[in-house]
Design an enzyme around this catalytic site. Structure first.
Site, PDB file in Angstrom:
ATOM      1  N   LYS A  10      14.338 -55.874   0.203  1.00  0.00           N
ATOM      2  CA  LYS A  10      15.582 -55.700   0.950  1.00  0.00           C
ATOM      3  C   LYS A  10      15.240 -55.635   2.436  1.00  0.00           C
ATOM      4  O   LYS A  10      14.350 -54.892   2.847  1.00  0.00           O
ATOM      5  CB  LYS A  10      16.282 -54.412   0.512  1.00  0.00           C
ATOM      6  N   ASP A 137      19.825 -47.144  -1.383  1.00  0.00           N
ATOM      7  CA  ASP A 137      19.588 -48.584  -1.318  1.00  0.00           C
ATOM      8  C   ASP A 137      19.709 -49.284  -2.666  1.00  0.00           C
ATOM      9  O   ASP A 137      19.694 -50.522  -2.715  1.00  0.00           O
ATOM     10  CB  ASP A 137      18.186 -48.867  -0.756  1.00  0.00           C
TER      11      ASP A 137
END
Length: 292
Positions: A10, A137
């Site tokens: 990410k 996340d």
């Protein structure tokens, strides 16, 4: 049958800290994409739950008796009312504690691969709830698509289409604790980003991102000053349109016009640094079925 899921890195193209809740959690506004590097998680039927970690960064997880992958497995099994049984093998290719959501991506991959292995069909809402319980996340990593991430990670919306580009990820080999970076942050809160309907090309995207920034980069530099060496080296690479830290660090990225330029940049950096270059991740490569 052995099932495999990709857990891509990410990357926070921008990250604004917009507030703080009464419970202490910070509110964020971040533009997120997924990069060319990835962990991989394999799952096979078994009569108990086990996790084997291998790969170049496996040693960074040896001190974790309850890896996020195992927590994801138990959470999904509890929701389904079934035993948490599977043989899991994690290929750890992403640096640990490096601002690119490796653990979160692994947890999201566990939710996906075990849903298939166990024949479950949780709704998007159920997956989002399970993911958020594992970390801020994790929700954005479930789909691993470009997204705007707001709130404490639970508020996701699509980004304008990202122009074709190349992405370079670089880590000097240091781990930075997110809590230390937030403690070092002294600046005022930022206003949410104003996004256009689209970016005509990668140069326009880079210019827009330069105006947004990463509110955690300056405090991370006080915690780990060598991050500045990495940013400086990336900025000097031919064709680099933007150099920035991702998340709370210490991984940094460079934005280029195409993957070939990003790879040339990776080749020019010190061999002792971890580097990965290529196009943005395509979610269609999530699911791989191997064996029977």
């Amino acid at each position: 049958m052995r099932l495999t899921e990709t857990a891509p890195a990410k990357v926070n193209l921008s990250l604004l800290v917009t507030g703080r809740r009464a419970d202490g959690y910070h509110l964020l506004d971040s533009l997120v994409v997924f990069g060319p590097a990835a962990d991989r998680l394999h799952a096979s039927p078994a009569d108990r739950l086990s996790l084997c970690v291998e790969g170049p960064f496996a040693a960074g997880l040896t001190a974790e008796p309850d890896n996020l992958v195992l927590r994801a497995a138990r959470g999904l099994a509890d929701w389904a009312g079934r035993p948490a049984v599977a043989a899991l093998v994690l290929e750890k290719n992403l640096p640990v504690a490096s601002g690119i959501g490796g653990g979160s991506a692994d947890a999201a991959a566990a939710l996906r691969v075990l849903s298939r292995l166990w024949g479950l069909t949780p709704s998007a809402e159920v997956l989002a709830g399970l993911a958020l319980g594992l970390g801020a996340d994790v929700p954005v990593c479930v789909a691993s698509r470009p997204a705007r991430m707001q709130g404490v990670g639970e508020a996701l919306s699509p980004l304008p289409v990202i122009p074709s580009c190349g992405l370079l990820l670089v880590n000097q080999g240091i781990a930075v604790a997110t809590a230390d970076v937030f403690r070092a942050r002294k600046a005022a809160f930022s206003s949410p980003a104003a996004l256009p309907e689209s970016w005509p090309d990668v140069a326009a995207l880079a210019a827009a991102l330069a105006a947004l920034g990463n509110d955690l980069e300056a405090p991370a530099l006080t915690v780990a000053p060598s991050i500045g060496d990495v940013l400086g080296a990336i900025r000097m690479l031919p064709g680099c349109l933007l150099a920035r830290m991702s998340g709370s660090g210490a991984t940094c990225f460079g934005l280029f016009a195409d993957p070939a330029m990003a790879q040339a940049g990776a080749d020019a950096l010190p061999a002792s640094w971890w580097r990965s270059a290529g196009p943005l991740y395509e979610p269609s490569t999530h699911t791989v079925l191997t064996g029977s």
